[in-house]
Scaffold this motif. Structure first.
Motif, short mmCIF file in Angstrom:
data_model
loop_
_atom_site.label_atom_id
_atom_site.label_comp_id
_atom_site.label_asym_id
_atom_site.label_seq_id
_atom_site.Cartn_x
_atom_site.Cartn_y
_atom_site.Cartn_z
N LEU A 145 0.84 -1.19 0.00
CA LEU A 145 0.00 0.00 0.00
C LEU A 145 0.88 1.25 0.00
O LEU A 145 0.57 2.25 -0.64
N VAL A 174 -10.15 -0.52 1.83
CA VAL A 174 -8.89 -1.00 2.40
C VAL A 174 -9.01 -1.08 3.92
O VAL A 174 -8.63 -2.09 4.53
N PRO A 200 1.36 1.21 6.18
CA PRO A 200 1.21 0.94 4.75
C PRO A 200 2.23 -0.06 4.18
O PRO A 200 1.92 -0.80 3.27
N ILE A 257 -6.57 -6.92 -0.20
CA ILE A 257 -5.35 -6.60 0.53
C ILE A 257 -5.05 -7.74 1.50
O ILE A 257 -5.93 -8.52 1.87
#
Length: 144
Positions: free
Chosen positions: A35, A53, A76, A87
């Motif tokens: 990310l 997310v 991230p 994710i």
């Protein structure tokens, strides 16, 4: 202990380096990457995508917490994209397993396959256990 959840990165194997004795974990290469890299490459992220997310990260953390595992380093760089919409949370090497009031490291080179396995060495409790606003139902509060 193994965690199997669509938002938790898989650990394929683990081991210990013969020279340095450092423990290592082997996981799949998730694409298109972290990310963090996505944020750097784009001009911005829509609110809708940000909430998607966040929802997936919280679902993964909730599944881990239900198994007594807390990931103390959510950022991230430790969230990877597994395709265009999914994710996965990675880097569980520092995570903590909480059982019967004890905290133990979840890295074990003798436990290949799946996700982190507890070792026998005791380690200090992660940040959430020290935070006075934390509860068992919310091990990742904000504002601590």
């Amino acid at each position: 202990m193994r965690l199997h959840h669509r938002h938790i990165g898989q650990i394929l194997d683990s081991g210990r380096d013969r020279r340095s004795q450092a423990v290592y974990l082997i996981s799949p290469l998730y694409q298109p990457g972290s990310l963090h890299l996505q944020q750097r490459a784009s001009a911005g992220v829509s609110l809708k995508r940000s909430l998607q997310v966040l929802d997936q990260v919280l679902a993964g953390l909730q599944a881990a917490a239900a198994s007594g595992i807390i990931h103390p380093d959510i950022k991230p760089q430790n969230i990877v994209l597994d395709g265009p919409a999914n994710i996965r949370i990675i880097d569980w090497g520092m995570s903590q397993l909480h059982q019967a009031g004890k905290s133990v490291s979840t890295v074990s080179p003798a436990a290949p396959s799946g996700s982190p396995a507890p070792s026998s060495s005791a380690s200090p409790a992660p940040h959430p256990a020290r935070c006075p606003t934390c509860t068992a139902s919310a091990p990742w509060p904000t504002g601590c």
